[in-house]
Design a protein around this motif. Structure first.
Motif, PDB file in Angstrom:
ATOM      1  N   ALA A  83     -25.196  10.075  -6.714  1.00  0.00           N
ATOM      2  CA  ALA A  83     -25.225  11.111  -5.676  1.00  0.00           C
ATOM      3  C   ALA A  83     -25.852  10.611  -4.383  1.00  0.00           C
ATOM      4  O   ALA A  83     -26.000  11.379  -3.432  1.00  0.00           O
ATOM      5  N   GLY A  84     -26.234   9.325  -4.355  1.00  0.00           N
ATOM      6  CA  GLY A  84     -26.788   8.748  -3.134  1.00  0.00           C
ATOM      7  C   GLY A  84     -28.296   8.813  -3.023  1.00  0.00           C
ATOM      8  O   GLY A  84     -28.850   8.563  -1.943  1.00  0.00           O
ATOM      9  N   ILE A  85     -28.989   9.133  -4.115  1.00  0.00           N
ATOM     10  CA  ILE A  85     -30.445   9.236  -4.113  1.00  0.00           C
ATOM     11  C   ILE A  85     -31.051   7.883  -4.494  1.00  0.00           C
ATOM     12  O   ILE A  85     -30.625   7.252  -5.466  1.00  0.00           O
ATOM     13  N   SER A  86     -32.059   7.450  -3.745  1.00  0.00           N
ATOM     14  CA  SER A  86     -32.774   6.215  -4.084  1.00  0.00           C
ATOM     15  C   SER A  86     -33.660   6.466  -5.304  1.00  0.00           C
ATOM     16  O   SER A  86     -34.442   7.422  -5.327  1.00  0.00           O
ATOM     17  N   VAL A  87     -33.522   5.606  -6.310  1.00  0.00           N
ATOM     18  CA  VAL A  87     -34.323   5.726  -7.536  1.00  0.00           C
ATOM     19  C   VAL A  87     -35.055   4.408  -7.771  1.00  0.00           C
ATOM     20  O   VAL A  87     -34.426   3.346  -7.836  1.00  0.00           O
ATOM     21  N   HIS A  88     -36.383   4.476  -7.877  1.00  0.00           N
ATOM     22  CA  HIS A  88     -37.215   3.304  -8.124  1.00  0.00           C
ATOM     23  C   HIS A  88     -37.801   3.413  -9.530  1.00  0.00           C
ATOM     24  O   HIS A  88     -38.328   4.463  -9.905  1.00  0.00           O
ATOM     25  N   CYS A  89     -37.718   2.352 -10.308  1.00  0.00           N
ATOM     26  CA  CYS A  89     -38.217   2.362 -11.685  1.00  0.00           C
ATOM     27  C   CYS A  89     -39.431   1.450 -11.818  1.00  0.00           C
ATOM     28  O   CYS A  89     -39.363   0.277 -11.445  1.00  0.00           O
ATOM     29  N   LEU A  90     -40.535   1.981 -12.364  1.00  0.00           N
ATOM     30  CA  LEU A  90     -41.759   1.201 -12.537  1.00  0.00           C
ATOM     31  C   LEU A  90     -41.823   0.493 -13.890  1.00  0.00           C
ATOM     32  O   LEU A  90     -42.606  -0.427 -14.076  1.00  0.00           O
ATOM     33  N   SER A  91     -41.027   0.975 -14.852  1.00  0.00           N
ATOM     34  CA  SER A  91     -40.985   0.373 -16.202  1.00  0.00           C
ATOM     35  C   SER A  91     -42.370   0.318 -16.839  1.00  0.00           C
ATOM     36  O   SER A  91     -42.711  -0.663 -17.514  1.00  0.00           O
ATOM     37  N   LEU A  92     -43.169   1.355 -16.649  1.00  0.00           N
ATOM     38  CA  LEU A  92     -44.507   1.385 -17.238  1.00  0.00           C
ATOM     39  C   LEU A  92     -44.478   1.660 -18.733  1.00  0.00           C
ATOM     40  O   LEU A  92     -45.525   1.632 -19.392  1.00  0.00           O
ATOM     41  N   ASP A  93     -43.278   1.918 -19.271  1.00  0.00           N
ATOM     42  CA  ASP A  93     -43.147   2.059 -20.713  1.00  0.00           C
ATOM     43  C   ASP A  93     -43.078   0.695 -21.397  1.00  0.00           C
ATOM     44  O   ASP A  93     -42.975   0.614 -22.624  1.00  0.00           O
ATOM     45  N   ARG A  94     -43.118  -0.351 -20.606  1.00  0.00           N
ATOM     46  CA  ARG A  94     -43.094  -1.706 -21.155  1.00  0.00           C
ATOM     47  C   ARG A  94     -44.404  -2.413 -20.816  1.00  0.00           C
ATOM     48  O   ARG A  94     -44.924  -2.281 -19.714  1.00  0.00           O
ATOM     49  N   LEU A  95     -44.923  -3.150 -21.769  1.00  0.00           N
ATOM     50  CA  LEU A  95     -46.144  -3.920 -21.557  1.00  0.00           C
ATOM     51  C   LEU A  95     -45.808  -5.404 -21.458  1.00  0.00           C
ATOM     52  O   LEU A  95     -44.850  -5.862 -22.087  1.00  0.00           O
ATOM     53  N   PRO A  96     -46.564  -6.196 -20.702  1.00  0.00           N
ATOM     54  CA  PRO A  96     -47.711  -5.771 -19.893  1.00  0.00           C
ATOM     55  C   PRO A  96     -47.271  -5.201 -18.555  1.00  0.00           C
ATOM     56  O   PRO A  96     -46.196  -5.523 -18.061  1.00  0.00           O
ATOM     57  N   TRP A  97     -48.096  -4.348 -17.969  1.00  0.00           N
ATOM     58  CA  TRP A  97     -47.815  -3.832 -16.640  1.00  0.00           C
ATOM     59  C   TRP A  97     -47.982  -4.945 -15.606  1.00  0.00           C
ATOM     60  O   TRP A  97     -48.863  -5.792 -15.707  1.00  0.00           O
ATOM     61  N   GLN A  98     -47.144  -4.919 -14.607  1.00  0.00           N
ATOM     62  CA  GLN A  98     -47.179  -5.930 -13.561  1.00  0.00           C
ATOM     63  C   GLN A  98     -47.869  -5.378 -12.320  1.00  0.00           C
ATOM     64  O   GLN A  98     -47.573  -4.269 -11.867  1.00  0.00           O
ATOM     65  N   LEU A  99     -48.828  -6.153 -11.769  1.00  0.00           N
ATOM     66  CA  LEU A  99     -49.505  -5.741 -10.552  1.00  0.00           C
ATOM     67  C   LEU A  99     -48.526  -5.539  -9.408  1.00  0.00           C
ATOM     68  O   LEU A  99     -48.695  -4.647  -8.565  1.00  0.00           O
ATOM     69  N   SER A 100     -47.448  -6.346  -9.403  1.00  0.00           N
ATOM     70  CA  SER A 100     -46.445  -6.225  -8.341  1.00  0.00           C
ATOM     71  C   SER A 100     -45.764  -4.866  -8.357  1.00  0.00           C
ATOM     72  O   SER A 100     -45.324  -4.368  -7.311  1.00  0.00           O
TER      73      SER A 100
END
Length: 360
Positions: free
Chosen positions: A35-52
């Motif tokens: 639909a043209g919406i920007s979607v950003h995924c943090l993937s915090l459900d995966r370890l380890p978390w990335q500082l970036s």
């Protein structure tokens, strides 16, 4: 959230949305992107978390601070997203809480810890806390949330998508092996302690003894493969009377197959599925969970939570109505959803909130 954003795109195209998922794209992400919406995924459900990952989100939140409202949804996003937004200089943070079940039986220990932390920060971090249910306010204030921050905006329903379809009814009932004479009572809900499938099964056992023509349907993620549910169905003598389906992509179509919708939850906010059934003209009964009474507004069709006998009486009273009366009840329910919970009207209430925050 998805329907709210898409309604905004149609009604207020000048409003720009950027969606941040704490996890992955899931099912909704690709539809929003299409639909043209920007979607950003943090993937915090995966370890380890990335500082970036956090750095990227912080940079995103630093942009357009003068005209931005950060709306977070559910406890994890309220706390993590809200804190990072404030650190990035965003002052207009709006939380969203959407349930009334905060006990150990309803949510995990980790989520209860998040709730306590959010309660402690609620008088400072969010400008407003939107809840979809009046019943949720007292529950959260009792655990420490700031009462002055709350406002109620109910869920909205797309009555063009959710409407009764006689062809869909015939197709579904044929595929389920049901005759016109059989009376189908259904619950559409994922398998979750808050949905209380046990009360639905105990209700079904009582109704089955009084109504030989009654059949029952469970549809939702987890109901097909759960061994405990299978055992309960057998022990209650419901084999051959209970139909089960996995999660369905077209809930509106399935609703049309029902003669009655029965919500057995012990904890809800504003029960979406109840409004969807009402929009599809399916007569409804429910436990007094969350704001179900705000939707149904008829004490004869409401039962105390976890009271299978009272819920069975509600079901039997509606089932005993003449077909014309049940049809009229379904039509009246749909008109109420259209008049009071139409999705464009609900979006306007969010828009008014956001505009008021941008002016202050």
């Amino acid at each position: 959230m998805e329907r709210l954003i898409l309604t905004s795109c149609a009604d207020s195209p000048w409003v720009n949305h950027e969606v941040v998922s704490l996890g992955g794209l899931g099912v909704i992400g690709p539809r929003l992107q299409q639909a043209g919406i920007s979607v950003h995924c943090l993937s915090l459900d995966r370890l380890p978390w990335q500082l970036s990952t956090w750095w990227s989100l912080w940079r995103l939140l630093r942009q357009e601070r003068a005209t931005t409202v950060v709306q977070t949804w559910m406890y994890h996003a309220d706390l993590l997203g809200g804190l990072l937004a404030r650190l990035a200089g965003q002052k207009r943070v709006v939380w969203n809480v959407r349930q009334t079940g905060l006990s150990a039986a309803d949510i995990s220990a980790r989520t209860r810890c998040l709730v306590r932390c959010a309660a402690w920060l609620s008088n400072w971090l969010p400008r407003m806390i939107v809840t979809n249910a009046k019943a949720a306010i007292d529950v959260h204030v009792n655990v420490g949330y700031a009462s002055s921050r709350f406002t109620v905006i109910p869920n909205g329903f797309d009555t063009n998508a959710f409407k009764r379809s006689d062809p869909a009814r015939r197709q579904w009932r044929r595929s389920l092996g049901l005759t016109d004479a059989e009376f189908l009572i259904g619950l559409v809900a994922r398998l979750d302690p808050q949905k209380d499938h046990s009360t639905f099964l105990r209700m079904a056992a009582l109704v089955a003894k009084a109504m030989p023509q009654a059949r029952f349907l469970l549809a939702g993620r987890g109901v097909l493969e759960d061994a405990e549910l299978t055992l309960s169905i057998s022990e209650l003598g419901l084999n051959g009377r209970m139909l089960r389906l996995d999660q369905q992509s077209d809930v509106a179509s399935l609703m049309s197959a029902l003669d009655l919708f029965c919500l057995s939850s012990r904890a809800e906010g504003f029960p979406n599925v109840l409004g969807e059934a009402m929009a599809c003209e399916i007569p409804c009964v429910s436990t007094r969970c969350g704001d179900s009474a705000q939707l149904i507004q008829d004490g004869a069709r409401l039962a105390p939570i976890e009271d299978a006998s009272a819920l069975a009486n509600c079901v039997l009273s509606v089932a005993a109505m003449p077909p014309e009366a049940r049809h009229a009840l379904g039509q009246a329910q749909r008109q109420r959803i259209k008049a009071e919970f139409a999705l464009p009207d609900v979006w306007q209430r969010y828009l008014e909130l956001y505009q008021s925050l941008c002016k202050s």
